[in-house]
Design an enzyme around this catalytic site. Structure first.
Site, short mmCIF file in Angstrom:
data_model
loop_
_atom_site.label_atom_id
_atom_site.label_comp_id
_atom_site.label_asym_id
_atom_site.label_seq_id
_atom_site.Cartn_x
_atom_site.Cartn_y
_atom_site.Cartn_z
N PRO A 2 98.75 88.30 -17.30
CA PRO A 2 97.70 88.34 -18.30
C PRO A 2 98.20 88.51 -19.73
O PRO A 2 98.94 89.44 -20.02
CB PRO A 2 96.84 89.53 -17.87
CG PRO A 2 97.58 90.24 -16.82
CD PRO A 2 98.67 89.38 -16.33
N GLU A 3 97.82 87.61 -20.57
CA GLU A 3 98.09 87.71 -22.00
C GLU A 3 96.73 87.93 -22.68
O GLU A 3 95.75 88.21 -22.00
CB GLU A 3 98.78 86.43 -22.51
CG GLU A 3 100.07 86.13 -21.76
CD GLU A 3 100.78 84.87 -22.25
OE1 GLU A 3 100.60 84.50 -23.42
OE2 GLU A 3 101.50 84.26 -21.45
#
Length: 277
Positions: A2-3
């Site tokens: 996840p960014e």
DNA sequence: AGATCTACCTGGTTGC
DNA sequence: TGCAACCAGGTAGATC
């Protein structure tokens, strides 16, 4: 992994699901998933109501009432989600947060912190303490809140590879390997180009490309590769819009040149040798 | 100081 | 088939 767009999507989903819920009990199954004393962690959360769910950089921030902030970093494989009522924790479910409304079938009864690779963590802060946290204090600006004209200045005096700086959370927050590669492609800049050799106009273009790619990814609910799912277990769709990430050896979608993979800042970096200079 | 490298961790994939 | 080697990657911490 996840960014910014994925963490944003998770925060929005959790906000809909758990705001207003009160924690009854926290079961820490893996002590290492908590920074600090797990017993103190559990005791502090019991009886607190979720007031809001937000994001800063790649951190999920759950604010409680009475005031307390839970920061969750998912790192690569972490997930924070409301499981189905009949779901059982598996060996990678490290923390189970139980809500009070056990007898209300329509309301969420638990929140799982799940992380296959155990890099992620949860950390608790008393009112006002979050901003004293060294990691938090040093975070760079949010790319979607930064004035476009200020973007080129982030790299002033820096000689490192531009991609190394994009990945440095102290320079700009929330960018990881996917969106670094995608924004560099869209801006026509090689990932290993030294920041000091990139003109002001091209740095401006990189800022615009980064905003565009992040905005489009948020609209698509993030990118799903391997583990990522949002707070409801749904996959994102932005992986279908990747121009370069994960496409090494395949043709550039713009010019047909074969995409190359090199290591920059220890990360696999995919780019087009013809489109990116 | 900035730049660069490695450890951390597990599961999926690759190669022999 | 079995199994070792390798890869994914965000961040802390070490080294240059």
């Amino acid at each position: 992994m996840p960014e910014l767009p994925e963490v944003h999507t998770i925060a929005r989903g959790l906000e809909r699901q758990i705001v207003g819920q009160t924690i009854a009990l926290v079961d820490v199954k893996a002590p290492r998933a908590v920074h600090g004393d797990p017993a103190v962690f559990s005791a502090a959360l019991a009886g607190r109501r979720v007031a809001s769910v937000g994001r800063r950089a790649k951190l999920l921030l759950l604010d409680f009432s009475p005031p307390l902030t839970l920061a969750v970093h998912l790192k690569m494989t972490g997930r924070l989600y409301v499981p189905a009522r009949d779901a059982q924790p598996d060996k990678h479910t490290h923390i189970v947060f139980h809500f009070e409304n056990v007898g209300t079938p329509s309301a969420p009864d638990r929140l799982f912190f799940h992380d296959v690779r155990k890099f992620g963590y949860c950390r608790l802060f008393a009112a006002g303490e979050l901003t004293q946290w060294e990691f938090y204090r040093r975070l760079g600006p949010e790319p979607l809140e930064l004035a476009p004209a200020a973007f080129p200045e982030l790299f002033a005096g820096r000689t490192a590879a531009i991609k190394a700086l994009l990945l440095d959370q102290r320079v700009i927050a929330g960018v990881g390997n996917i969106y670094a590669d995608e924004s560099l492609f869209r801006a026509g800049i090689r990932p290993d180009a030294r920041a000091s050799t990139i003109s002001h106009a091209r740095r401006l273009a990189l800022g615009a490309a980064l905003r565009e790619v992040l905005t489009a990814a948020i609209a698509a609910c993030g990118s799903s590769i391997r583990d990522y799912r949002d707070a409801s277990g749904n996959a994102g769709a932005f992986q279908n819009s990747f121009q370069v990430y994960g496409r090494a050896g395949r043709p550039c979608l713009v010019c047909g040149h074969t995409l190359a993979a090199i290591k920059v800042a220890g990360r696999t970096s995919t780019y087009c040798g013809r489109c990116q200079k």
